[in-house]
Design a protein around this motif. Structure first.
Motif, PDB file in Angstrom:
ATOM      1  N   THR A   1       1.027  -1.076   0.037  1.00  0.00           N
ATOM      2  CA  THR A   1      -0.099   0.146  -0.044  1.00  0.00           C
ATOM      3  C   THR A   1       0.719   1.188   0.004  1.00  0.00           C
ATOM      4  OG1 THR A   1      -0.102   0.312   2.370  1.00  0.00           O
ATOM      5  CG2 THR A   1      -1.817  -1.219   1.314  1.00  0.00           C
ATOM      6  N   ASP A   2       0.180   2.222  -0.177  1.00  0.00           N
ATOM      7  CA  ASP A   2       1.068   3.659   0.196  1.00  0.00           C
ATOM      8  C   ASP A   2       1.902   3.662   1.475  1.00  0.00           C
ATOM      9  OD1 ASP A   2       0.094   4.428  -2.105  1.00  0.00           O
ATOM     10  OD2 ASP A   2      -1.304   6.002  -1.401  1.00  0.00           O
ATOM     11  N   GLU A   3       1.545   3.086   2.438  1.00  0.00           N
ATOM     12  CA  GLU A   3       2.129   3.007   3.827  1.00  0.00           C
ATOM     13  C   GLU A   3       3.169   2.045   3.679  1.00  0.00           C
ATOM     14  OE1 GLU A   3      -1.464   2.389   4.068  1.00  0.00           O
ATOM     15  OE2 GLU A   3      -1.601   4.571   3.758  1.00  0.00           O
ATOM     16  N   GLY A   4       3.469   1.089   2.820  1.00  0.00           N
ATOM     17  CA  GLY A   4       4.463   0.063   3.035  1.00  0.00           C
ATOM     18  C   GLY A   4       4.084  -1.146   2.554  1.00  0.00           C
ATOM     19  N   THR A   5       4.810  -2.276   2.648  1.00  0.00           N
ATOM     20  CA  THR A   5       4.579  -3.634   2.460  1.00  0.00           C
ATOM     21  C   THR A   5       4.614  -4.517   3.696  1.00  0.00           C
ATOM     22  OG1 THR A   5       7.086  -4.375   2.314  1.00  0.00           O
ATOM     23  CG2 THR A   5       5.983  -3.532   0.367  1.00  0.00           C
ATOM     24  N   GLN A   6       3.644  -5.497   3.425  1.00  0.00           N
ATOM     25  CA  GLN A   6       3.442  -6.433   4.475  1.00  0.00           C
ATOM     26  C   GLN A   6       3.426  -7.827   4.036  1.00  0.00           C
ATOM     27  OE1 GLN A   6      -0.505  -5.797   6.666  1.00  0.00           O
ATOM     28  NE2 GLN A   6       0.149  -7.657   8.212  1.00  0.00           N
ATOM     29  N   ARG A   7       4.216  -8.635   4.733  1.00  0.00           N
ATOM     30  CA  ARG A   7       4.177 -10.224   4.240  1.00  0.00           C
ATOM     31  C   ARG A   7       2.944 -10.960   4.984  1.00  0.00           C
ATOM     32  NH1 ARG A   7       7.956 -11.312   1.161  1.00  0.00           N
ATOM     33  NH2 ARG A   7       9.795 -10.206   1.075  1.00  0.00           N
ATOM     34  N   LEU A   8       2.380 -11.871   4.406  1.00  0.00           N
ATOM     35  CA  LEU A   8       1.114 -12.624   4.765  1.00  0.00           C
ATOM     36  C   LEU A   8       1.428 -13.914   4.293  1.00  0.00           C
ATOM     37  CD1 LEU A   8      -1.554 -10.213   3.193  1.00  0.00           C
ATOM     38  CD2 LEU A   8      -0.671 -10.260   5.556  1.00  0.00           C
ATOM     39  N   ARG A   9       1.070 -14.999   5.323  1.00  0.00           N
ATOM     40  CA  ARG A   9       1.098 -16.517   5.265  1.00  0.00           C
ATOM     41  C   ARG A   9      -0.324 -16.894   5.646  1.00  0.00           C
ATOM     42  NH1 ARG A   9       5.959 -19.992   6.091  1.00  0.00           N
ATOM     43  NH2 ARG A   9       6.266 -19.512   3.940  1.00  0.00           N
ATOM     44  N   TYR A  10      -0.876 -17.660   4.715  1.00  0.00           N
ATOM     45  CA  TYR A  10      -2.069 -17.885   5.146  1.00  0.00           C
ATOM     46  C   TYR A  10      -2.621 -19.218   4.284  1.00  0.00           C
ATOM     47  CZ  TYR A  10      -3.740 -15.082   1.411  1.00  0.00           C
ATOM     48  OH  TYR A  10      -3.581 -14.551   0.050  1.00  0.00           O
ATOM     49  N   ALA A  11      -3.568 -19.980   4.628  1.00  0.00           N
ATOM     50  CA  ALA A  11      -4.297 -20.982   3.788  1.00  0.00           C
ATOM     51  C   ALA A  11      -5.895 -20.895   3.777  1.00  0.00           C
ATOM     52  CB  ALA A  11      -3.995 -22.382   4.498  1.00  0.00           C
ATOM     53  N   ASP A  12      -6.329 -21.218   2.549  1.00  0.00           N
ATOM     54  CA  ASP A  12      -8.014 -21.156   2.511  1.00  0.00           C
ATOM     55  C   ASP A  12      -8.296 -22.726   2.105  1.00  0.00           C
ATOM     56  OD1 ASP A  12      -8.262 -18.152   2.456  1.00  0.00           O
ATOM     57  OD2 ASP A  12      -7.008 -18.381   0.677  1.00  0.00           O
ATOM     58  N   ILE A  13      -9.399 -22.903   2.324  1.00  0.00           N
ATOM     59  CA  ILE A  13      -9.935 -24.059   2.086  1.00  0.00           C
ATOM     60  C   ILE A  13     -11.197 -23.776   1.005  1.00  0.00           C
ATOM     61  CG2 ILE A  13     -11.365 -26.395   2.600  1.00  0.00           C
ATOM     62  CD1 ILE A  13      -9.888 -26.234   5.242  1.00  0.00           C
ATOM     63  N   LEU A  14     -11.104 -24.311  -0.213  1.00  0.00           N
ATOM     64  CA  LEU A  14     -12.071 -23.818  -1.353  1.00  0.00           C
ATOM     65  C   LEU A  14     -12.822 -25.157  -1.566  1.00  0.00           C
ATOM     66  CD1 LEU A  14      -9.389 -21.717  -2.012  1.00  0.00           C
ATOM     67  CD2 LEU A  14     -10.844 -21.174  -3.550  1.00  0.00           C
ATOM     68  N   ILE A  15     -14.095 -24.612  -1.980  1.00  0.00           N
ATOM     69  CA  ILE A  15     -14.830 -26.114  -2.729  1.00  0.00           C
ATOM     70  C   ILE A  15     -15.456 -25.445  -3.853  1.00  0.00           C
ATOM     71  CG2 ILE A  15     -15.347 -27.067  -0.385  1.00  0.00           C
ATOM     72  CD1 ILE A  15     -18.125 -25.830  -0.337  1.00  0.00           C
ATOM     73  N   ARG A  16     -15.688 -26.548  -4.749  1.00  0.00           N
ATOM     74  CA  ARG A  16     -16.414 -26.242  -6.117  1.00  0.00           C
ATOM     75  C   ARG A  16     -17.661 -26.885  -6.188  1.00  0.00           C
ATOM     76  NH1 ARG A  16     -13.456 -27.040 -11.841  1.00  0.00           N
ATOM     77  NH2 ARG A  16     -12.083 -28.586 -10.689  1.00  0.00           N
ATOM     78  N   ARG A  17     -18.515 -25.804  -6.200  1.00  0.00           N
ATOM     79  CA  ARG A  17     -20.120 -26.161  -6.555  1.00  0.00           C
ATOM     80  C   ARG A  17     -20.515 -25.654  -7.814  1.00  0.00           C
ATOM     81  NH1 ARG A  17     -22.961 -23.959  -1.204  1.00  0.00           N
ATOM     82  NH2 ARG A  17     -22.304 -22.152  -2.552  1.00  0.00           N
ATOM     83  N   GLY A  18     -21.111 -26.443  -8.793  1.00  0.00           N
ATOM     84  CA  GLY A  18     -21.862 -26.003  -9.927  1.00  0.00           C
ATOM     85  C   GLY A  18     -20.502 -25.447 -10.829  1.00  0.00           C
ATOM     86  N   GLY A  19     -19.407 -26.165 -10.716  1.00  0.00           N
ATOM     87  CA  GLY A  19     -18.499 -25.634 -11.466  1.00  0.00           C
ATOM     88  C   GLY A  19     -17.710 -24.272 -11.072  1.00  0.00           C
ATOM     89  N   SER A  20     -17.979 -23.940  -9.929  1.00  0.00           N
ATOM     90  CA  SER A  20     -17.368 -22.616  -9.462  1.00  0.00           C
ATOM     91  C   SER A  20     -16.904 -22.901  -8.100  1.00  0.00           C
ATOM     92  CB  SER A  20     -18.474 -21.430  -9.507  1.00  0.00           C
ATOM     93  OG  SER A  20     -19.027 -20.974 -10.805  1.00  0.00           O
ATOM     94  N   TRP A  21     -15.516 -22.263  -7.899  1.00  0.00           N
ATOM     95  CA  TRP A  21     -14.871 -22.228  -6.736  1.00  0.00           C
ATOM     96  C   TRP A  21     -15.500 -21.194  -5.800  1.00  0.00           C
ATOM     97  CZ3 TRP A  21     -11.997 -26.095  -5.431  1.00  0.00           C
ATOM     98  CH2 TRP A  21     -11.408 -26.781  -6.428  1.00  0.00           C
ATOM     99  N   GLY A  22     -15.388 -21.291  -4.534  1.00  0.00           N
ATOM    100  CA  GLY A  22     -15.758 -20.483  -3.446  1.00  0.00           C
ATOM    101  C   GLY A  22     -14.931 -21.006  -2.117  1.00  0.00           C
ATOM    102  N   PHE A  23     -14.392 -19.703  -1.705  1.00  0.00           N
ATOM    103  CA  PHE A  23     -13.681 -20.258  -0.320  1.00  0.00           C
ATOM    104  C   PHE A  23     -14.572 -20.379   0.947  1.00  0.00           C
ATOM    105  CE2 PHE A  23     -13.906 -15.577   0.002  1.00  0.00           C
ATOM    106  CZ  PHE A  23     -13.854 -15.187   1.076  1.00  0.00           C
ATOM    107  N   GLN A  24     -14.165 -21.346   1.426  1.00  0.00           N
ATOM    108  CA  GLN A  24     -15.134 -21.722   2.867  1.00  0.00           C
ATOM    109  C   GLN A  24     -14.528 -21.516   4.020  1.00  0.00           C
ATOM    110  OE1 GLN A  24     -16.162 -24.267   5.255  1.00  0.00           O
ATOM    111  NE2 GLN A  24     -17.755 -22.733   5.285  1.00  0.00           N
ATOM    112  N   THR A  25     -13.164 -21.776   4.270  1.00  0.00           N
ATOM    113  CA  THR A  25     -12.448 -21.599   5.448  1.00  0.00           C
ATOM    114  C   THR A  25     -11.206 -20.694   5.002  1.00  0.00           C
ATOM    115  OG1 THR A  25     -13.213 -23.815   6.090  1.00  0.00           O
ATOM    116  CG2 THR A  25     -11.053 -22.908   7.184  1.00  0.00           C
ATOM    117  N   MET A  26     -11.014 -19.740   6.232  1.00  0.00           N
ATOM    118  CA  MET A  26      -9.858 -18.875   5.947  1.00  0.00           C
ATOM    119  C   MET A  26      -8.886 -19.303   7.285  1.00  0.00           C
ATOM    120  SD  MET A  26     -11.634 -15.505   4.972  1.00  0.00           S
ATOM    121  CE  MET A  26     -10.207 -14.496   5.321  1.00  0.00           C
TER     122      MET A  26
END
Length: 142
Positions: free
Chosen positions: A108-133
């Motif tokens: 951002t204008d204020e600087g940088t931030q490192r992030l590490r995370y995981a998501d659980i995604l599921i596909r329904r009707g051919g489309s992905w969606g995130f369900q758990t962060m």
């Protein structure tokens, strides 16, 4: 080199391409702080997993309204765009489930931030969606 676990499912090129396209769309909405469109890409109730300042694991479920309110507060509204440089490592459990580990740099204008995370995604009707962060350090806010 990261060695992925053998889940018994080998993703197709289309599996990977569709997941990459989903993340490109989500990142574009995130960069514009368009939280409503980010919410459109979720499966509610959304599960959140983190740890708190005491070192204890925490979990919560959010509905769409809570997601929008919290993410709007965290990300802010309008202003300068955010940029993300992300490396994602998906682990497909099946054609309809993936756990995705992300290492990201948010600028951002204020600087940088490192992030590490995981998501659980599921596909329904051919489309992905995130369900758990899943991300450390947010448990006091859940």
């Amino acid at each position: 080199m990261t060695v992925l676990p053998d889940t018994g499912y080998v993703p197709t090129d289309e599996d990977r391409a569709s997941l990459d396209a989903w993340f490109a769309e989500y990142d574009a909405h995130s960069a514009k702080r368009d939280v409503e469109r980010m919410a459109d890409l979720a499966v509610f109730p959304l599960n959140l997993v983190s740890d708190d300042s005491a070192g204890d694991g925490r979990a919560a479920q959010w509905d769409r309204e809570q997601f929008v309110a919290t993410m709007t507060h965290v990300m802010g509204e309008g202003g300068a765009d955010l940029t993300f440089e992300s490396t994602r490592t998906p682990v497909f459990l099946s054609p309809a489930m993936a756990v995705v580990f992300t290492d990201s740099v948010m600028t951002t204008d204020e600087g940088t931030q490192r992030l590490r995370y995981a998501d659980i995604l599921i596909r329904r009707g051919g489309s992905w969606g995130f369900q758990t962060m899943i991300q450390g350090g947010w448990g006091d806010n859940l």
